[in-house]
Design a protein around this motif. Structure first.
Motif, PDB file in Angstrom:
ATOM      1  N   UNK A 138      -6.290  25.214  -6.097  1.00 19.70           N
ATOM      2  CA  UNK A 138      -5.250  24.354  -7.135  1.00 19.70           C
ATOM      3  C   UNK A 138      -4.030  23.995  -6.120  1.00 19.70           C
ATOM      4  N   UNK A 139      -3.823  22.648  -6.410  1.00 22.43           N
ATOM      5  CA  UNK A 139      -2.751  22.286  -5.429  1.00 22.43           C
ATOM      6  C   UNK A 139      -1.281  22.826  -6.071  1.00 22.43           C
ATOM      7  N   UNK A 140      -0.469  23.499  -5.107  1.00 22.67           N
ATOM      8  CA  UNK A 140       0.832  24.267  -5.679  1.00 22.67           C
ATOM      9  C   UNK A 140       1.772  23.108  -5.677  1.00 22.67           C
ATOM     10  N   UNK A 141       1.705  21.962  -6.710  1.00 18.18           N
ATOM     11  CA  UNK A 141       2.607  20.944  -6.856  1.00 18.18           C
ATOM     12  C   UNK A 141       4.195  21.241  -7.124  1.00 18.18           C
ATOM     13  N   UNK A 142       4.756  20.589  -6.081  1.00 21.03           N
ATOM     14  CA  UNK A 142       6.355  20.919  -6.410  1.00 21.03           C
ATOM     15  C   UNK A 142       6.963  22.442  -6.481  1.00 21.03           C
ATOM     16  N   UNK A 143       6.099  23.080  -6.018  1.00 18.38           N
ATOM     17  CA  UNK A 143       6.368  24.602  -5.798  1.00 18.38           C
ATOM     18  C   UNK A 143       6.887  24.950  -4.212  1.00 18.38           C
ATOM     19  N   UNK A 191       0.855  -1.220  -0.020  1.00 20.78           N
ATOM     20  CA  UNK A 191       0.032   0.168   0.030  1.00 20.78           C
ATOM     21  C   UNK A 191       0.856   1.428   0.104  1.00 20.78           C
ATOM     22  N   UNK A 192       0.671   2.121  -0.955  1.00 23.74           N
ATOM     23  CA  UNK A 192       1.544   3.417  -1.096  1.00 23.74           C
ATOM     24  C   UNK A 192       0.759   4.535  -0.644  1.00 23.74           C
ATOM     25  N   UNK A 193       1.385   5.614   0.148  1.00 29.44           N
ATOM     26  CA  UNK A 193       0.906   6.915   0.430  1.00 29.44           C
ATOM     27  C   UNK A 193       1.878   7.787  -0.031  1.00 29.44           C
ATOM     28  N   UNK A 194       1.427   8.449  -1.105  1.00 28.56           N
ATOM     29  CA  UNK A 194       2.408   9.517  -1.596  1.00 28.56           C
ATOM     30  C   UNK A 194       1.292  10.669  -2.270  1.00 28.56           C
ATOM     31  N   UNK A 195       1.687  11.901  -1.925  1.00 28.54           N
ATOM     32  CA  UNK A 195       0.721  13.055  -2.115  1.00 28.54           C
ATOM     33  C   UNK A 195      -0.652  12.694  -1.733  1.00 28.54           C
ATOM     34  N   UNK A 196      -0.738  12.170  -0.438  1.00 31.30           N
ATOM     35  CA  UNK A 196      -1.845  11.621  -0.005  1.00 31.30           C
ATOM     36  C   UNK A 196      -3.122  12.685   0.023  1.00 31.30           C
ATOM     37  N   UNK A 197      -2.876  13.678   0.536  1.00 29.59           N
ATOM     38  CA  UNK A 197      -3.919  14.894   0.603  1.00 29.59           C
ATOM     39  C   UNK A 197      -3.687  15.993  -0.160  1.00 29.59           C
ATOM     40  N   UNK A 198      -4.192  16.264  -1.230  1.00 32.62           N
ATOM     41  CA  UNK A 198      -3.886  17.695  -1.941  1.00 32.62           C
ATOM     42  C   UNK A 198      -5.388  18.054  -2.403  1.00 32.62           C
ATOM     43  N   UNK A 199      -6.531  17.593  -2.201  1.00 31.72           N
ATOM     44  CA  UNK A 199      -7.850  18.021  -2.594  1.00 31.72           C
ATOM     45  C   UNK A 199      -8.836  17.158  -1.905  1.00 31.72           C
ATOM     46  N   UNK A 205       2.719  24.015   1.148  1.00 33.14           N
ATOM     47  CA  UNK A 205       3.424  24.392   2.661  1.00 33.14           C
ATOM     48  C   UNK A 205       2.359  23.802   3.595  1.00 33.14           C
ATOM     49  N   UNK A 206       2.599  23.789   4.979  1.00 35.46           N
ATOM     50  CA  UNK A 206       1.421  23.463   5.752  1.00 35.46           C
ATOM     51  C   UNK A 206       0.450  24.623   5.915  1.00 35.46           C
ATOM     52  N   UNK A 207       1.055  25.937   5.617  1.00 34.49           N
ATOM     53  CA  UNK A 207       0.008  27.043   5.616  1.00 34.49           C
ATOM     54  C   UNK A 207      -0.998  26.731   4.542  1.00 34.49           C
ATOM     55  N   UNK A 208      -0.617  26.474   3.255  1.00 34.24           N
ATOM     56  CA  UNK A 208      -1.702  26.290   2.364  1.00 34.24           C
ATOM     57  C   UNK A 208      -2.426  24.847   2.781  1.00 34.24           C
ATOM     58  N   UNK A 209      -1.877  23.855   3.307  1.00 34.49           N
ATOM     59  CA  UNK A 209      -2.608  22.748   3.738  1.00 34.49           C
ATOM     60  C   UNK A 209      -3.788  23.146   4.647  1.00 34.49           C
ATOM     61  N   UNK A 210      -3.382  23.876   5.511  1.00 34.48           N
ATOM     62  CA  UNK A 210      -4.441  24.232   6.663  1.00 34.48           C
ATOM     63  C   UNK A 210      -5.438  25.254   6.334  1.00 34.48           C
ATOM     64  N   UNK A 211      -4.985  26.308   5.082  1.00 33.08           N
ATOM     65  CA  UNK A 211      -6.089  27.099   4.747  1.00 33.08           C
ATOM     66  C   UNK A 211      -6.826  26.436   3.454  1.00 33.08           C
ATOM     67  N   UNK A 212      -6.271  25.677   2.974  1.00 36.96           N
ATOM     68  CA  UNK A 212      -7.128  24.991   1.333  1.00 36.96           C
ATOM     69  C   UNK A 212      -7.242  23.639   1.429  1.00 36.96           C
ATOM     70  N   UNK A 213      -5.892  22.965   1.735  1.00 38.39           N
ATOM     71  CA  UNK A 213      -5.832  21.560   1.255  1.00 38.39           C
ATOM     72  C   UNK A 213      -6.716  20.664   2.393  1.00 38.39           C
ATOM     73  N   UNK A 214      -6.633  20.915   3.668  1.00 36.05           N
ATOM     74  CA  UNK A 214      -7.183  20.026   4.815  1.00 36.05           C
ATOM     75  C   UNK A 214      -7.242  20.682   5.978  1.00 36.05           C
TER      76      UNK A 214
END
Length: 777
Positions: A570-575, A484-492, A579-588
């Motif tokens: 929009x996920x800010x992929x590989x940029x 079982x693989x977990x990669x980029x598990x949360x981006x939307x 960041x955790x700021x993006x994650x906590x505001x938009x991602x999850x």
């Protein structure tokens, strides 16, 4: 008075009278008499026992039989399932195992702590801080760890650059770095990572440039058909779902001197500045200064260390070969939409116009090339050397030997952040570990061994997982049941699952047992079905499952939450904004999806570990093979019209697959279901022979299920990428990330090669015969 003489007149018989102790009453005489009496007593007792020993033995036997009979009379009926746990002193039932795991993760959620720690500093491949945090957290949960080190050859960035040169003068120079934004602490923190590509060739090129669309084969065919001059030019290509390494490979094959890959927000769907949304950090749209870093090694063909193909780089002194053919020989760099807008408008009204437009300001999406005096300078300086990487492995030994379930995630990132890719998965892996640790602390032992692995070096070329897989290939093929693989598990918010069809039913059951995002009335299965009718996609490549599914034939799954392209940010992929700021505001916000994924992953593992009969669906697998084969069969008939011999071979294979779908696979799954019921059925003690028979059948059936996917491995591998050994699954040759079913046959038919098509028909027929025999035996 007369007195009677006690001696009857016999004077000699009278005892002598002494003053003091008599001889007969001395200490020695007392001990002598005692010893004599003891010996005599023992002899007497022995004689008594000897005379009655038969009666004594009968009495003992009668007592024992009475006790045994009494015990057996009240001995509870038990199942083979419960016997496994009792014999191995496991203190939890299956139901208790599920309950405790669920409660431990529903009660607490540490994902935020883990994510913030991982993303607080840059952590490229080989980073010691991310390694130490992972080790410390797993040890704190009570795990004994194994650290495996490998020594791949790879690059670290020194300097990159892009300049617009007009008439010999530099009129613009990219900073090769995103804007720092005060609202996002980790994006503006110390030690930022300059934009670069993994495994890109060093170079300093100044030349005219040409726009090549997405860099796909059809784009280059269009350019060639219109006589566009490509040779010696810098090719500017936009990102999409096609793997970037193949874009560079295509450009090099068409004469490019260098490549610039940029992100066009047109491809982000609805949420763009062009549609009125604000850009991050003030809104959910892509920040136009973002650079998509990433690897350009051809890892969808040959992942891992390009200097040790097919074997592990176990030491700095490992014998190595040339990486030629596995990495580009021309330099490439990533670029932001904002900076590429300084170049592309110079192509307007030159060459041909592409049908697909975009959001680059001032650009009308003409091909060019640019005028001879309008040039771009591409500068790329990378340091290549042998670097140490470390995989971290935690293991919970199982009751049933010889079967292992692996959960894996990589921890290295391209930037300071890496919140979505990969550290959402890293946080979830540690949460799964916490739930399993809670079970172990309460006396639980899994039926099957469970391993949790933190890979290093995934981003450059799946280095940690591939080297590990190549190093332990034989053992993994014998022992590992699934990965079982977990990669980029949360981006939307859109649940996406790709898996070997053997796992489809298992994953649906696990989703049904998972409460979605903390909502008591919604399960993950409900959400999954509402979003995509519970669709299970096809595995391709580009992450750590590749070595397991595509090289070793170990059924694998990759699941994640992705942006839906409509309402999600929009996920800010590989940029630098991942960041955790993006994650906590938009991602999850609230980390509810992290918690959902941790529960789902753990439940999938427990459903597979705690059920005596392996939860694989053979019918689903063969049915999917048949469905895809029929598509290629039609294509084959159209491609090789009139070739009766070819069509007969193809028809025979179609008949064989259809027969297995309708007979052997259904019968085998029915047998599996029946055995599953027998394993949990209670039997009285005197029917122990039934349990022995069930155990023998259980062992045979599980061995067949483990062996099934290995039957599809080939010695030859796929054409021009022989590392990819699986005949059923592999990455699409032209796109890379996307999966293909029956890729060898598909490519042979597309290429119009009758010889290769016949070879694949013969090979697949042989493999399907083996499958039929396995299921029927």
């Amino acid at each position: 008075m007369n007195t009677e003489d006690p001696t009857n007149g016999n004077e000699e018989s009278q005892p002598l009278i002494h003053h003091g102790r008599t001889r007969e009453n001395s200490v020695a005489s007392i001990f002598a008499r005692g010893r004599s009496n003891t010996i005599n007593g023992l002899k007497t007792g022995y004689d008594t026992v000897k005379r009655h020993r038969v009666q004594f033995m009968y009495a003992v036997m009668a007592t024992a039989l009475l006790y045994l009979g009494f015990t057996l009379a009240f001995l509870p009926r038990t199942s083979l399932s419960r016997d496994f746990r009792r014999l191995h002193f496991s203190k939890l039932t299956k139901a208790e195992t599920y309950r405790i795991y669920l409660e431990s993760l529903q009660r607490e959620n540490h994902a935020q702590q883990h994510l913030r720690t991982y993303t607080s500093h840059r952590h490229l491949t080989g980073d010691e801080d991310a390694l130490q945090y992972t080790v410390d957290e797993l040890k704190a949960l009570g795990f004994s760890l194994k650290l495996e080190k490998y020594y791949p050859w790879l690059n670290t960035p020194v300097d990159t650059g892009m300049s617009l040169v007009i008439g010999g003068n530099t009129v613009f120079e990219s900073e090769m770095m995103e804007d720092f934004v005060a609202e996002d602490p980790s994006s503006s923190g110390p030690h930022p990572v300059r934009a670069f590509h993994g495994y890109s060739a060093n170079g300093n090129v100044t030349a005219s440039f040409v726009y090549c669309g997405y860099g796909k084969s059809e784009d280059y065919d269009l350019l060639k058909d219109h006589g566009i001059d490509l040779k010696g030019k810098v090719h500017i290509i936009r990102y999409d779902s096609m793997f970037r390494g193949l874009k560079v490979k295509n450009a090099e094959a068409h004469g490019a001197s260098a490549v610039i890959l940029y992100t066009d927000t047109f491809d982000d769907g609805n949420v763009t500045e062009a549609n009125g949304y604000k850009a991050y950090p003030h809104g959910p749209a892509r920040n136009p200064s973002g650079f998509q870093r990433g690897s350009v090694e051809y890892f969808t063909e040959f992942p891992g260390d390009p200097t040790t193909p097919g074997y592990a780089s176990k030491s700095p002194n490992t014998k190595r070969t040339s990486p030629m053919g596995k990495i580009p020989t021309i330099p490439s760099i990533p670029m932001s939409q904002r900076d590429i807008a300084k170049l592309l408008p110079h192509l307007n009204n030159k060459g041909i116009a592409f049908d697909v437009g975009g959001n680059v300001k001032g650009f009308e999406y003409f091909s060019g090339p640019s005028d001879p005096d309008v040039q771009v300078r591409v500068f790329n300086q990378q340091e290549y050397k042998i670097k140490e990487i470390t995989d971290v492995i935690a293991e919970i030994p199982g009751i049933l030997g010889g079967s292992t379930i692996i959960i894996g995630n990589h921890r290295d990132s391209w930037t300071v952040g890496g919140a979505g890719d990969p550290n959402s998965g890293s946080s979830i892996l540690l949460e799964v570990a916490r739930g399993l640790s809670e079970l172990v602390s309460k006396g639980w032992r899994p039926l099957r061994t469970i391993q949790l692995v933190s890979w290093d070096g995934e981003e450059p070329a799946m280095l940690g997982s591939t080297e590990y897989g190549e190093n332990h290939a034989s053992r993994l093929q014998k022992q590992v049941l699934t990965y079982f693989n977990l990669d980029t598990a949360i981006s939307g918010s859109q649940f996406k699952c790709e898996a070997n069809p053997l796992l489809s039913e298992l994953l649906r059951k696990s989703a049904a047992s998972t409460r979605f995002s903390g909502k008591p009335d919604d399960t993950l299965l409900d959400v999954w079905e509402s979003q995509s009718q519970g669709h299970v996609g096809i595995l391709g490549s580009g992450t750590d499952f590749a070595v397991f599914q595509n090289h070793l034939g170990i059924p694998s799954a990759n699941f994640k939450f992705v942006a839906d392209g409509r309402d999600d940010a929009v996920y800010q992929y590989h940029t630098n904004y991942d960041t955790y700021t993006w994650m906590e505001k938009y991602g999850d916000p609230g980390y509810h999806l992290h918690n959902t994924m941790a529960i789902f992953t753990g439940m999938a593992v427990l459903q597979l570990s705690e059920n005596e009969v392996v939860n694989f669906s053979v019918h689903d697998y063969i049915k999917d093979i048949g469905r895809y084969y029929e598509t290629w069969y039609e294509m084959l008939n159209q491609t090789f019209t009139g070739n009766e011999f070819m069509q007969e071979k193809a028809r025979n294979l179609s008949t064989l697959i259809t027969h297995i779908v309708n007979h052997e696979s259904l019968a085998f799954d029915h047998q599996t279901a029946s055995l599953r019921k027998l394993v949990v059925r209670d039997y009285p003690w005197y029917k122990i022979h039934n349990k022995i028979s069930i155990y023998i059948n259980l062992t045979k059936l599980n061995a067949k299920l483990k062996r099934l996917d290995r039957l599809f491995l080939t010695d030859r591998g796929l054409k021009d990428r022989d590392w990819m050994k699986h005949a059923i699954f592999g990455p699409d040759k032209l796109l890379g990330y996307k999966g293909d079913v029956l890729p060898g046959l598909h490519e042979a038919v597309l290429g119009g090669s009758s010889q290769e098509t016949l070879e694949w028909l013969h090979l697949l027929h042989k493999q399907m015969r083996l499958v039929k025999e396995l299921l029927a035996s």
